[in-house]
Design a protein around this motif. Sequence first.
Motif, short mmCIF file in Angstrom:
data_model
loop_
_atom_site.label_atom_id
_atom_site.label_comp_id
_atom_site.label_asym_id
_atom_site.label_seq_id
_atom_site.Cartn_x
_atom_site.Cartn_y
_atom_site.Cartn_z
N VAL A 57 59.75 16.94 -31.22
CA VAL A 57 60.83 15.96 -31.43
C VAL A 57 60.78 14.85 -30.38
N VAL A 58 60.49 15.20 -29.13
CA VAL A 58 60.40 14.18 -28.08
C VAL A 58 59.31 13.16 -28.43
N TYR A 59 58.15 13.64 -28.84
CA TYR A 59 57.07 12.71 -29.14
C TYR A 59 57.33 11.89 -30.40
N GLU A 60 58.09 12.41 -31.34
CA GLU A 60 58.49 11.58 -32.49
C GLU A 60 59.44 10.48 -32.04
N ALA A 61 60.39 10.82 -31.17
CA ALA A 61 61.31 9.80 -30.66
C ALA A 61 60.55 8.75 -29.86
N LEU A 62 59.59 9.17 -29.07
CA LEU A 62 58.77 8.22 -28.31
C LEU A 62 57.93 7.34 -29.23
N ARG A 63 57.34 7.95 -30.26
CA ARG A 63 56.54 7.18 -31.23
C ARG A 63 57.39 6.12 -31.89
N GLN A 64 58.59 6.49 -32.31
CA GLN A 64 59.47 5.53 -32.97
C GLN A 64 59.83 4.38 -32.05
N ASN A 65 59.83 4.62 -30.76
CA ASN A 65 60.15 3.58 -29.78
C ASN A 65 58.89 3.03 -29.12
N GLU A 66 57.77 3.12 -29.83
CA GLU A 66 56.49 2.53 -29.45
C GLU A 66 55.98 3.01 -28.09
N PHE A 67 56.27 4.25 -27.74
CA PHE A 67 55.81 4.85 -26.49
C PHE A 67 56.07 3.93 -25.30
N SER A 68 57.28 3.41 -25.24
CA SER A 68 57.68 2.48 -24.19
C SER A 68 57.32 3.00 -22.80
N ASN A 69 56.65 2.17 -22.02
CA ASN A 69 56.25 2.44 -20.63
C ASN A 69 55.25 3.58 -20.48
N MET A 70 54.57 3.97 -21.55
CA MET A 70 53.61 5.07 -21.46
C MET A 70 52.19 4.54 -21.52
N GLU A 71 51.28 5.25 -20.88
CA GLU A 71 49.88 4.90 -20.93
C GLU A 71 49.33 5.32 -22.29
N LEU A 72 48.78 4.37 -23.04
CA LEU A 72 48.34 4.64 -24.41
C LEU A 72 46.84 4.89 -24.54
N THR A 73 46.06 4.58 -23.52
CA THR A 73 44.62 4.83 -23.59
C THR A 73 44.17 5.64 -22.39
N GLY A 74 43.21 6.49 -22.62
CA GLY A 74 42.62 7.28 -21.55
C GLY A 74 41.31 6.67 -21.09
N HIS A 75 40.78 7.22 -20.02
CA HIS A 75 39.55 6.68 -19.44
C HIS A 75 38.60 7.80 -19.10
#
Length: 165
Positions: free
Chosen positions: A140-158
């Motif tokens: 549920v947390v990750y669905e809520a984050l997805r809906q809010n475009e993962f605000s302030n989160m790192e979206l790509t790994g290295h």
Amino acid sequence: MALNVVLYEPEIPANTGNIGRTCMATGTRLHLIEPLGFRLGEKELRRAGMDYWDQLDVTRYADYEEFLEKNPGAKIYMATTKGPRAYTEVHFEPDCYLMFGKESAGIPEEILHDNKETSMRIPMLPGTRSLNLSNSVAIVVYEALRQNEFSNMELTGHLRNYDWD
């Protein structure tokens, strides 16, 4: 964005520790409604939460009434196997509260009855009692984050030794 996870009377320290780690990784606040089925200093809780527990934004409440008093006007979504709609049908606000019940009994039905419009469930096959609490929180947390475009989160790994080019 600052999501909030609320655990109503959690009973298993390892679940709460895992949830604490998810909260640290996502910038989510954790709210614990007592009574707890363990002491917060137990080694299982710290092991599951790893070295993140001391950095976690966590608040404890004596009971549900105190939680409501200290969070007036909070938009609280209730995750329950008894929910009338799937969690994917809910629009999560950036600062909403996601409440989960204790492992043995969930959120009390009187609370759910008063919050029908914000009650939701994770779909499961018929006859399945429930998912593990820490897994449910993560879903549920990750669905809520997805809906809010993962605000302030790192979206790509290295990669350490290569480029993704």
